[in-house]
Design a protein around this motif. Structure first.
Motif, PDB file in Angstrom:
ATOM      1  N   PHE A  50       7.260  -0.437  12.973  1.00 36.47           N
ATOM      2  CA  PHE A  50       8.092  -1.469  12.349  1.00 36.47           C
ATOM      3  C   PHE A  50       9.523  -1.167  12.732  1.00 36.47           C
ATOM      4  N   ILE A  51      10.165  -2.112  13.430  1.00 38.26           N
ATOM      5  CA  ILE A  51      11.454  -1.798  14.050  1.00 38.26           C
ATOM      6  C   ILE A  51      12.653  -2.484  13.401  1.00 38.26           C
ATOM      7  N   GLY A  52      12.410  -3.490  12.570  1.00 39.18           N
ATOM      8  CA  GLY A  52      13.541  -4.223  12.011  1.00 39.18           C
ATOM      9  C   GLY A  52      13.976  -3.677  10.665  1.00 39.18           C
ATOM     10  N   HIS A  53      14.929  -4.372  10.057  1.00 47.21           N
ATOM     11  CA  HIS A  53      15.354  -4.020   8.701  1.00 47.21           C
ATOM     12  C   HIS A  53      14.196  -4.309   7.753  1.00 47.21           C
ATOM     13  N   TYR A  59       2.811  -4.044   2.065  1.00 51.59           N
ATOM     14  CA  TYR A  59       1.947  -4.824   2.953  1.00 51.59           C
ATOM     15  C   TYR A  59       1.624  -4.089   4.253  1.00 51.59           C
ATOM     16  N   ILE A  60       2.540  -3.263   4.708  1.00 51.39           N
ATOM     17  CA  ILE A  60       2.332  -2.583   5.995  1.00 51.39           C
ATOM     18  C   ILE A  60       1.866  -1.135   5.837  1.00 51.39           C
ATOM     19  N   ALA A  61       1.959  -0.608   4.615  1.00 47.59           N
ATOM     20  CA  ALA A  61       1.622   0.800   4.381  1.00 47.59           C
ATOM     21  C   ALA A  61       0.203   1.190   4.803  1.00 47.59           C
ATOM     22  N   PRO A  62      -0.798   0.281   4.717  1.00 48.06           N
ATOM     23  CA  PRO A  62      -2.152   0.700   5.088  1.00 48.06           C
ATOM     24  C   PRO A  62      -2.318   1.062   6.565  1.00 48.06           C
ATOM     25  N   LYS A  70      -0.698   5.693  -1.974  1.00 49.12           N
ATOM     26  CA  LYS A  70      -1.800   4.849  -2.456  1.00 49.12           C
ATOM     27  C   LYS A  70      -2.936   4.772  -1.441  1.00 49.12           C
ATOM     28  N   HIS A  71      -2.600   4.967  -0.179  1.00 46.07           N
ATOM     29  CA  HIS A  71      -3.601   4.889   0.894  1.00 46.07           C
ATOM     30  C   HIS A  71      -3.915   6.266   1.467  1.00 46.07           C
ATOM     31  N   ASP A  72      -3.443   7.313   0.776  1.00 48.31           N
ATOM     32  CA  ASP A  72      -3.673   8.690   1.212  1.00 48.31           C
ATOM     33  C   ASP A  72      -3.234   8.898   2.660  1.00 48.31           C
ATOM     34  N   ARG A  73      -2.049   8.380   2.978  1.00 50.94           N
ATOM     35  CA  ARG A  73      -1.503   8.474   4.332  1.00 50.94           C
ATOM     36  C   ARG A  73      -0.151   9.175   4.298  1.00 50.94           C
TER      37      ARG A  73
END
Length: 223
Positions: free
Chosen positions: A67-70, A78-81, A104-107
């Motif tokens: 993810f490159i933008g602000h 939404y993108i964490a998974p 939350k996604h164990d990442r």
């Protein structure tokens, strides 16, 4: 369609070992990404959560998405998974939200701290002093689901090569300071992300380890 394969190889031919290419694919259709993927490209950069989520669903699962933008804090969930790296973290608040959603996604999500060095008000990012303050505060050390992997910046949008070089070298020297002071024992704090389609050869001279190239590969964006 642009000859994505040919363009990609022309860019790769100009990138030495030790420098990674992030192919900036935002606003480009899947078939362009598929053409680059077929040539071995695996790291792609997007900056809009909704567009990215559609591409994630329909493109190969081994792509590393940056993810490159602000990034707004309310979009992190939404993108964490699936996100591989978030390249533009400009506040402790955002860092903590990424940590929360990653947990939350164990990442563990890799991030870069964004520096504001360019002489333009439109750029986001931390000034060097604000970056020092964030790191000195130390709260980030307790965030176990986010890993600070380096720094990123955007040089001024100018044709003045001397100014671009000066800004990139300021970032490179600041990286050395931060590495020695806060990350000396972390071999994975190593990324220096600067350089885009118009200035990536100069960025490589200025010790960049990760260049973000879109237009030179995919042509003008399709809005």
């Amino acid at each position: 369609m642009y000859d994505v394969a040919k363009n990609l190889h022309e860019v790769l031919d100009n990138i030495p070992d030790g420098v990674r290419l992030v192919a900036i694919s935002k606003y480009h259709p899947n078939e362009y990404l598929e053409a680059a993927y077929a040539e071995g490209q695996r790291v792609f950069g997007e900056s809009h959560e909704q567009e990215l989520s559609q591409k994630v669903k329909t493109l190969p699962g081994d792509i590393q998405w940056h993810f490159i933008g602000h990034l707004q804090t309310n979009k992190v969930k939404y993108i964490a998974p699936y996100i591989s790296m978030i390249e533009a973290v400009d506040s402790l608040k955002l860092l903590k939200e990424i940590n929360k959603q990653a947990a939350k996604h164990d990442r563990v999500i890799d991030v870069l701290l964004e520096l504001h060095i360019a002489e333009e008000e439109t750029k986001y990012g931390l000034t060097p002093d604000a970056c020092r303050e964030l790191l000195e505060d130390g709260e980030w050390r307790g965030l176990k689901n986010v890993h600070i992997s380096g720094l990123m910046m955007m040089a001024s949008n100018t044709d003045d090569e001397a100014q671009i070089r000066k800004e990139m070298m300021t970032a490179a020297d600041f990286f050395d300071e931060v590495k020695a002071r806060y990350f000396a024992s972390d071999p994975e704090f190593k990324e220096r992300s600067w350089g885009m389609s118009h200035d990536y050869p100069l960025a490589i001279q200025c010790r960049s380890t990760m260049v973000r190239v879109g237009t030179a590969i995919f042509g003008p964006r399709v809005y």
